[in-house]
Design an enzyme around this catalytic site. Structure first.
Site, mmCIF file in Angstrom:
data_model
loop_
_atom_site.group_PDB
_atom_site.id
_atom_site.type_symbol
_atom_site.label_atom_id
_atom_site.label_comp_id
_atom_site.label_asym_id
_atom_site.label_seq_id
_atom_site.Cartn_x
_atom_site.Cartn_y
_atom_site.Cartn_z
ATOM 1 C CD GLU A 68 78.296 -43.614 40.644
ATOM 2 O OE1 GLU A 68 77.122 -43.434 40.278
ATOM 3 O OE2 GLU A 68 79.280 -43.334 39.940
ATOM 4 C CD GLU A 101 76.368 -47.620 37.596
ATOM 5 O OE1 GLU A 101 77.053 -48.650 37.808
ATOM 6 O OE2 GLU A 101 76.040 -46.840 38.500
#
Ligand code: NAD
Length: 690
Positions: free
Chosen positions: A105, A125
């Site tokens: 990210e 995730e």
């Protein structure tokens, strides 16, 4: 310092240097923001490169911080990304090695990214029960397209940079370069130092759309694949926002979903399972620096179901295998089975033809035990018969070189007794693989009374080389997993005798998240296997009660899928279970059908089964068969289809409350039944297994 920086020409190189994985914990975030700001305000710097040390960009957030105040203490990753968004100088990510989660990210927020071809990128995730929380669900679809991003994020799996660079129209990677990636990044940075406007993924729109029908299909697939797990569907929904919702609104929604899921019970269970697996590698009374024996060559005795799967596991790990059986026919069959496993992978494109050939070339077969004599490790997988195994072990003892490890894959026999057959009990250990051995992750490493520390340590490191999740078990009937399974099956049997049908029980436990209920599982594995064990035990222990219903099913030849009939019917050789009127009629001979108002609810059915697992787990823990309750959780999550997001049976017990587990067990069992003493003690003290 966890983050360092230097200036190369007019390019600042900021390096995350926080072994082992450059995790983005609080200390790293502080330093990273400071170094970034320093570079961004410096007149001598025109562009910035961000990279990580030691073959790793960053493995993302430090998950030990989750649930602690440090995870939200400034600067958060979102704040650092905000700083990058506001930058007036170009920032280039130089990716080598792992770039996961928050690490990816971070890179996605930069203006350019370059990577070495074998770098692995992922937003994993969902594996921990939440969604990317720092823009991943919005920037990745803009970089590689919505459909590709949805696949990657909902699966949580890694992909190599060269594969991502091949996606048509991708805007993720400016280039893929071998060698000095930071050097390449500095060149890119110097070249684009004055280029404006700065390309930001947030300013783009995805190049594709996920149509309504496609979305419905994707949701349905995720529901089947991750039964009950919230995160993958939540992630998919967020990805679809990238086409329709303004960037900042979608980011706010992503953040809210992240916060909700991270704080939820599913993520807590998945994080428990994750840490439990790491913990299971450590053996309390074995120093971490215990030496291991070199394992370079393997012998597998027995070319049957398990022998072939075990051989494939070792061949996959790059080890040469000599497979030994009593007849050339058995060996030929075994070789064909192994070749068929590799062929099917070639068809699925998970293995190339040349890799298949290399693996098969490492396989030798023989009918002479002497041909395996030089192996460093021999795994015995012959018939489950004491006489056969005893004879094999005494012959192995005679032929194997000194220092070789003698392992047995027995499911039910006493590993101490097998060790006693040899003159080298210190070299004997159990390696209890699960079927199919080349697929199943779990490996119970059975520590016998005299297993030497270095043999145990070697078994654990070998398991890791095979990509297995190893758990140490002491010697007892069924070890950790199958011993508990017996209690679970007994509980199911009581429900069946009370008047429920196999499908009532399977449906309830499957809705709890188990991959398969006990009766479907029996049909898949073969009901005759348990029947053979029971018949042996009836002889050994004449007072033991007979499982008349299961025995009758087998006497009817209903062994399961392999005979087209078991607890269910399998019309025309299919694998889909159909409730059986024949079984219903058979059951009616042994018990009345239950009255509607006496039927237990699905929740009660689940509790009877799961609490029975917990009770037996408590006994196993108390006897020291398992080192810790989390090891039992690992066995159940990785080998028995227990829903991972519920953490495992012992963790689940702690969540439910041991006093309630105990009270329900006492209510459901006969009056003369005694609960596990450890469970009673902990329930009284208000304690937990964890
Ligand atoms: P199998 O019957 O498929 O294979 C056994 C093989 O051993 C046969 O090929 C046989 O020819 C060979 N064999 C017999 N005696 C031998 C000898 N003296 N020397 C060399 N080879 C000999 O059995 P399987 O299902 O592969 O089970 C093997 C072992 O693995 C058993 O101990 C079993 O309890 C254990 N196990 C089985 C499973 C399972 O699901 N099948 C799971 C875990 C452990």
């Amino acid at each position: 310092m966890p983050v360092t920086s230097r200036v190369d020409g007019n390019v600042a190189v900021v390096t995350i240097d926080h072994p082992p994985v450059n995790g983005l914990g609080h200390a790293v975030r502080i330093e990273l923001l400071r170094e970034l700001r320093r570079a961004l305000v410096s007149d001598a710097v025109r562009a910035v490169v961000v990279t990580g040390r030691e073959g790793c960009f960053s493995a993302g957030a430090d998950i030990t911080e989750f649930g602690t105040p440090r995870s939200t203490t400034a600067p958060t990753l979102a704040e650092i990304i905000g700083e990058i968004d506001a930058s007036t100088k170009p920032i280039v990510a130089a990716i080598d090695g792992t770039c996961l989660g928050g690490g990816l990210e971070l890179a996605l927020a930069m203006h350019y990214r370059v990577a070495t071809p074998s770098s692995t990128l992922a937003l994993p995730e969902v594996n921990l029960g939440f969604v990317p929380g720092s823009g991943g669900t919005q920037r990745l679809p803009r970089a590689i397209g919505m459909a590709a991003a949805a696949d990657l994020i909902t699966a949580g799996t890694s992909t190599t940079a060269d594969k991502l660079a091949d996606i048509p129209g991708q805007r993720l990677l400016e280039g893929v370069y071998d060698g000095d990636i930071v050097g390449h990044a500095v060149q890119v940075a110097a070249r684009i130092a004055d280029a404006r406007p700065l390309p930001r993924l947030r300013d783009l729109t995805p190049t594709d759309r996920i149509g309504d029908n496609q979305l419905t299909d994707m949701r349905a697939t995720l529901r089947t694949k991750h039964r009950g797990l919230e995160a993958p569907i939540a992630a998919l929904d967020l990805v679809t926002r990238s086409a329709t919702t303004p960037f900042d609104d979608a980011i706010a929604e992503e953040r809210a979903t992240f916060v909700r899921l991270v704080g939820g019970t599913q993520s807590a269970g998945l994080r428990h399972a994750f840490f439990a697996e790491r913990q299971a590698r450590k053996i309390p009374d074995l120093p971490e620096d215990t030496t291991t024996r070199p394992i370079g060559t393997i012998a597998v005795i027995g070319a049957g179901t398990m022998g072939c799967g075990i051989a494939v596991s070792f061949l996959d790990a790059g080890l040469p295998v000599t497979m030994i059986d009593t007849t050339r026919d058995a060996l030929e069959r075994g070789r064909r089975t192994i070749a068929a496993i590799f062929d099917s992978r070639v068809r699925k494109e998970t293995l190339t033809s040349s890799e298949k050939d290399t693996r098969l070339a490492r396989l030798r077969t023989s009918i002479d035990l002497h041909d395996g004599a030089n192996a460093d490790l021999v795994v015995e997988a012959v018939f489950e018969s004491w006489d056969v195994k005893r004879s094999v072990f005494s012959r192995l003892d005679a032929v194997m070189k000194p220092g070789a490890i003698l392992a047995t894959n027995t499911s039910t026999l006493d590993v101490d007794d097998l060790a006693d057959v040899t003159e080298r009990p210190q070299d004997v250990v159990g390696l209890h693989f699960f079927s199919p051995a080349h697929v199943m992750k779990l490996l119970e490493v059975v520590r016998a009374a005299r297993t030497a520390p270095d043999v145990l340590a070697t078994a654990m490191t070998t398991a890791r080389r095979l990509g297995k999740t190893a758990v140490v078990s002491g010697v007892c009937d069924g070890f950790i997993g199958n011993r508990m399974l017996q209690s679970y099956r007994d509980a199911a049997g009581r429900l069946l005798r009370s008047g429920l049908s196999p499908q009532d029980i399977d449906k309830a436990i499957e809705s709890f998240g188990f991959a398969m209920g006990p009766y479907r599982m029996g049909d898949l594995a073969g009901n005759d296997i348990g029947w053979a064990v029971r018949r042996r035990r009836y002889v050994e222990n004449p007072d033991m009660p007979h499982d008349t219903i299961s025995d009758t099913l087998c006497e009817m030849g209903r062994f399961g899928q392999k005979t087209g009939a078991g607890w269910y019917d399998y019309p025309s050789g299919g694998r889909d279970p159909v409730p059986s009127s024949v079984v219903e009629e058979m059951l009616s001979r042994f018990r009345p059908r239950i009255a509607e108002d006496e039927r237990p609810s699905d929740r009660q059915i689940v509790e009877r089964l799961v609490f029975a697992l917990i009770d037996e787990g408590a006994r196993i823990l108390d006897e020291g068969i398992a080192h810790r309750s989390s090891d039992i959780d690992v066995v159940y999550v990785s080998g028995y289809g227990f829903p991972r997001y519920r953490g495992g049976p012992m963790y689940y017990a702690d969540q439910v409350g041991l006093d309630r587990v105990l009270a329900e067990l006492i209510a459901d069992n006969p009056d003369d039944w005694q609960p596990a003493p450890l469970l009673v003690r902990l329930a009284k003290e208000g304690g937990t297994f964890g």
